[in-house]
Design an enzyme around this catalytic site. Structure first.
Site, PDB file in Angstrom:
ATOM      1  N   SER A 252       0.833  -1.198   0.000  1.00 38.53           N
ATOM      2  CA  SER A 252       0.000   0.000   0.000  1.00 38.53           C
ATOM      3  C   SER A 252       0.869   1.249   0.000  1.00 38.53           C
ATOM      4  CB  SER A 252      -0.919  -0.027   1.222  1.00 38.53           C
ATOM      5  OG  SER A 252      -0.693   1.101   2.019  1.00 38.53           O
ATOM      6  N   LYS A 253       0.318   2.285  -0.629  1.00 32.10           N
ATOM      7  CA  LYS A 253       1.084   3.527  -0.749  1.00 32.10           C
ATOM      8  C   LYS A 253       1.274   4.208   0.605  1.00 32.10           C
ATOM      9  CE  LYS A 253      -2.508   6.901  -1.587  1.00 32.10           C
ATOM     10  NZ  LYS A 253      -3.347   7.599  -2.501  1.00 32.10           N
ATOM     11  N   ARG A 254       0.524   3.762   1.603  1.00 26.94           N
ATOM     12  CA  ARG A 254       0.700   4.349   2.933  1.00 26.94           C
ATOM     13  C   ARG A 254       2.031   3.958   3.546  1.00 26.94           C
ATOM     14  NH1 ARG A 254      -4.599   4.085   2.597  1.00 26.94           N
ATOM     15  NH2 ARG A 254      -4.768   1.869   2.983  1.00 26.94           N
TER      16      ARG A 254
END
Ligand code: GLU
Length: 502
Positions: A252-254
């Site tokens: 995930s880009k988080r």
């Protein structure tokens, strides 16, 4: 029958490495079996889809040298290839299902749906919709329609039994129907949902094999039911193992760099990214790790696709990239390649105004702006944290910047400036002494340099995001629990309670 496969990305965010990963396996499959590879844009989510995201997906896949045979940009015999241009087709097929009794009109209001959800949660049920409109009499349907009540069209999902199908990667899959809600197919505004549009298009575009990430497995029974309801044969399903982040969860880009543009802008070779991504889902004979796309196309055997998720290990990517640089670029071409990357005329012309007044000699040039040309900055808590500011607070400020920039959807210098003021206010800290200090350090690895806002514009969204994430990491990261607390404060636009003002 010749093989036809597709990728069907939704243009709702930055071009994700996961899209390239799935696209690659579709491309390899098509090329190996002499078939056709289609790009279809699934922009049924009207609120999140954006034309610029579609443009970026196409640009990013092309940078990876992933080429399709039919698509929205080049057309083809089964177009249009963008779902928003096909609305009437979905409406026609949804009404067909109404006619054959496989679907029904549901008049539930938002209020009713939320009550049903609450009731389902209270009873520990998974599904939220209680099927109250499934068996209305035709007369009642007519009467509600005549009085102008809005409705959606739902699929009649069997109440008992199992959906059983054979996945070409996973083997036999069994799903109890009781776990599946009556899916909405057509929304009250006449637009289709993902399930309807996806199945209708795969059928009309004559897709023979659906190769997609295993996150879609829970949708497949709904799709199979749709095929059966239409009286169509379903394609072969192949669910690929997901790319995983360090935490073992879906990449995930988080937590990870995920935008293809990040890798392009950080100086990776597309052929290295392609090699690395295929390595994540496939094992070549004799455990060969370095190969070309042509090689894997020639060798390809679907049985060699992995089943368990693959860790997206940047160190491994770096290793592949280094090997490719050594093996495929001779000394005499190396500088040209680096120039093409980021020492090119266009970039330099943008950079010069930022440093023009800051250099006493040309010899100061590199020192002023080396941060544009490196991937890892020398970050430390001492550098990142202004005096008397605890690392937890500075971490949270960086997280707040990411949230603010994402909410604004503006990662340019202007958006960055706005975000920095918003963060100062929400955390109750001094904009210049605390927020700007920390941001200078995170973006440049030093406390002085060219204009921060102009630098961020030039650095680009993806590298800026990763720098903020790296800075959080350098300060020890934020636990999931702390992130939840922060997020609550952030939503109320007040994080002062979490951190006393400095
Ligand atoms: N639109 C879906 C996506 O964003 C497509 C999933 C599928 O391949 O069916 O990935």
């Amino acid at each position: 029958m010749s093989v036809r496969v597709r990728i069907a990305p939704s243009p709702t965010g930055d071009p994700h490495v996961g899209t390239a990963y799935i696209a690659l396996f579709n491309l390899i499959f098509a090329r190996h079996f002499g078939g056709t590879f289609v790009l279809r844009i699934e922009d049924t989510d009207q609120t999140r889809s954006r034309p610029e995201y579609e443009k970026n997906i196409i640009e990013a896949l092309k940078w990876c040298k992933i080429e399709w045979d039919e698509g929205p940009d080049i057309g083809g015999p089964y177009g249009p290839y963008r779902q928003s241009d096909r609305t009437e087709i979905y409406q026609k097929w949804a009404y067909e299902l109404l006619k054959t009794g496989h679907a029904y009109k549901c008049f539930a209001t938002a209020q009713e749906l939320s009550e049903m959800r609450e009731a389902a949660v209270a009873q520990g049920h998974r599904s939220g919709y209680d099927r109250r409109y499934r068996d209305l009499s035709p007369a009642e349907v007519r009467q509600r329609e005549a009085s102008g009540q809005p409705f959606v069209i739902r699929l009649k999902v069997p109440l008992t039994g199992d959906c059983v199908y054979d996945d070409a990667i996973r083997g036999r899959v069994v799903f109890p129907w009781a776990d599946i809600d009556d899916q909405v197919l057509l929304k009250s505004d006449g637009f289709p949902t993902y399930h309807l549009a996806n199945v209708v298009d795969d059928h009309l575009m004559k897709i023979t094999h659906v190769i997609r990430g295993d996150e879609w497995m829970s949708s497949t029974p709904k799709h199979i039911l749709l095929y059966e309801s239409f009286g169509w044969k379903h394609p072969v399903f192949m669910h690929m193992p997901l790319l995983l982040g360090k935490d073992g969860k879906k990449l995930s880009k988080r937590k990870n760099p995920t935008s293809i543009f990040y890798f392009r802008d950080s100086g990776y070779l597309p052929e290295a990214l392609v090699n690395f991504l295929t390595l994540m889902g496939y094992s070549m004979p004799a455990d060969l790790e370095l190969y070309t796309l042509e090689q894997i196309i020639a060798e390809f055997d679907p049985k060699r696709i992995g089943i368990s998720g693959a860790f997206f290990d940047i160190q491994k990517l770096n290793w592949v990239n280094q090997k490719k640089i050594i093996e495929t670029i001779p000394d005499r071409d190396l500088w040209r390649r680096i120039v093409d990357w980021n020492f090119n005329e266009a970039f330099m012309q943008k950079l010069m105004p930022l440093i023009h007044k800051r250099i006493k000699t040309f010899g100061d040039f590199m020192e002023q702006c080396s941060f544009f040309f490196v991937n890892e900055l020398p970050l430390s808590p001492d550098l990142l944290c202004p005096k008397n500011s605890p690392p937890e607070l500075i971490c949270a400020l960086f997280q707040g910047m990411i949230w603010s920039l994402d909410e604004q959807e503006d990662w340019s210098g202007i958006g960055f400036e706005k975000a920095s003021h918003e963060v100062a206010e929400i955390f109750g800290v001094h904009h210049k002494k605390v927020v700007m200090h920390a941001l200078f350090a995170a973006i440049m690895g030093k406390l002085q340099g060219p204009s921060l806002y102009d630098s961020v514009s030039l650095l680009g969204k993806d590298r800026t995001r990763v720098r903020l994430m790296n800075a959080i990491e350098a300060l020890g990261g934020i636990s999931n629990k702390k992130t939840d607390i922060l997020k609550k404060g952030w939503q109320k636009r007040d994080c002062k309670i979490v951190f006393q003002s400095s």
